[in-house]
Write a protein that holds these residues in place. Structure first.
Motif: not given
Ligand code: PMP
Length: 307
Positions: A173-175, A170-171
């Motif tokens: 992809l969110r970046s 998640t971190d």
């Protein structure tokens, strides 16, 4: 993704809509479950669905259940039979993904692995890509550390352990990245959130050893074999420093779901030319032919569903 029509649940195939658990279920509360991930590839010429290395996948699945002290009354051969019945009943004529899951189904309070009853569930769904940018992924080194063998063994596909992968994914992809690479507590490369890693540097392939908190991947084993037997290249299994990926000529991730993903950038630095490498392309093409049953020499890995 539409729901499948059926599920194997406990001891038989039932409608998927009836394969349900209560909120007190042990595995749901404490992560005390393990799973597998198997692909089936449709071969249009032969009108056949080939499941790739199911016995090897179920061998590892049974090993994961053993790590969780589960005693499942199924052999790997029996699991292949269930999988076959299930896919035949769904009648799929396209690529599929098979998800076996063993979980403690007791509806009780109390964290433990003993005095609990495991339940087996298997579902199959139509499946395409897992990672969109298979031909050229931009990956990042995660700030999350890989779970250690003495924390939650990564060689088991233990449901609770996948929260570690979920944090990293998640971190990433969110970046704006396509996938995360996790480092061990000692700083060496372990694996992606759901993929093993290979790099090619100074004329040699290198992949982390099974003692570096990786899942002992079936695709990793397939690729080691194909690189050696078909492309004449040895793979060295040793710990990898993060900066060896930065300086690699080629790098890729491998997994049943992700297949072969070319890593073309890491943390904004190009890997090699910044495009899919030549050997990566070769091994990727070969892999797709092998899994679809198009290479006679490796047909023993391809299990036909329809008779
Ligand atoms: N590592 C992790 C953490 C995974 O979840 C997976 C996917 N099962 C892999 C590696 C690759 O394993 P396999 O090739 O057996 O699918």
């Amino acid at each position: 993704m539409p729901n499948p029509s059926y599920a194997f649940f406990n001891d038989k195939i039932i409608p998927y809509s009836e394969a349900k658990v209560g909120v007190l279920t042990h595995a749901l509360n404490y992560g005390t479950a393990c799973f597998g991930g198997i692909r089936g590839y449709w071969n249009e010429e032969e009108k056949q669905l080939f499941v790739f290395r199911p016995l090897d996948h179920f061998q590892r699945f049974i090993e994961s259940t053993r790590l969780l002290c589960m005693e499942l009354p199924f052999t790997k051969e029996a699991l292949v039979k269930i999988l076959t019945d299930l896919i035949q009943k769904e009648g799929y004529k396209g690529d599929v993904y098979v998800r076996p899951l063993a979980f403690y189904g007791d509806e009780v309070i109390g964290v433990r692995l003993h005095n609990l009853t495991p339940i087996l569930a298997i579902v199959t769904v139509p499946f395409g890509r897992y990672i969109e940018k298979e031909e050229g992924a931009h990956v990042t080194v995660s700030s999350w550390t890989r779970i250690d063998d003495n924390v939650i063994p990564a060689r088991g596909k233990i449901s609770g352990g996948y929260v570690n992968s979920a944090f990293a994914k998640t971190d990433a992809l969110r970046s704006g990245f396509d996938e995360a690479i996790l480092l061990n507590q000692d700083g060496h490369v372990s694996e992606g959130s759901a993929e093993n890693i290979f790099i090619f540097r100074k004329g040699k392939f290198i992949t982390p050893p099974v003692t570096d908190n990786i899942l002992e991947g079936i695709t990793r084993n397939t690729i080691i074999t194909l690189l050696h037997d078909e492309l004449g290249m040895d793979v060295v299994e040793r710990s990898i420093d993060r900066t060896e990926i930065y300086l690699a000529d080629e790098a890729f991730m491998v997994a049943t779901g992700a297949q072969i993903v070319a890593m073309i950038k890491i943390d904004h630095r190009p890997i090699g030319t910044g495009m899919m490498g030549e050997i990566t392309r070769k091994v990727r093409d070969l892999y797709f032919n092998v899994v679809r049953g198009r290479v006679q020499k490796y047909r023993q890995w391809c299990y036909p569903i329809y008779t």
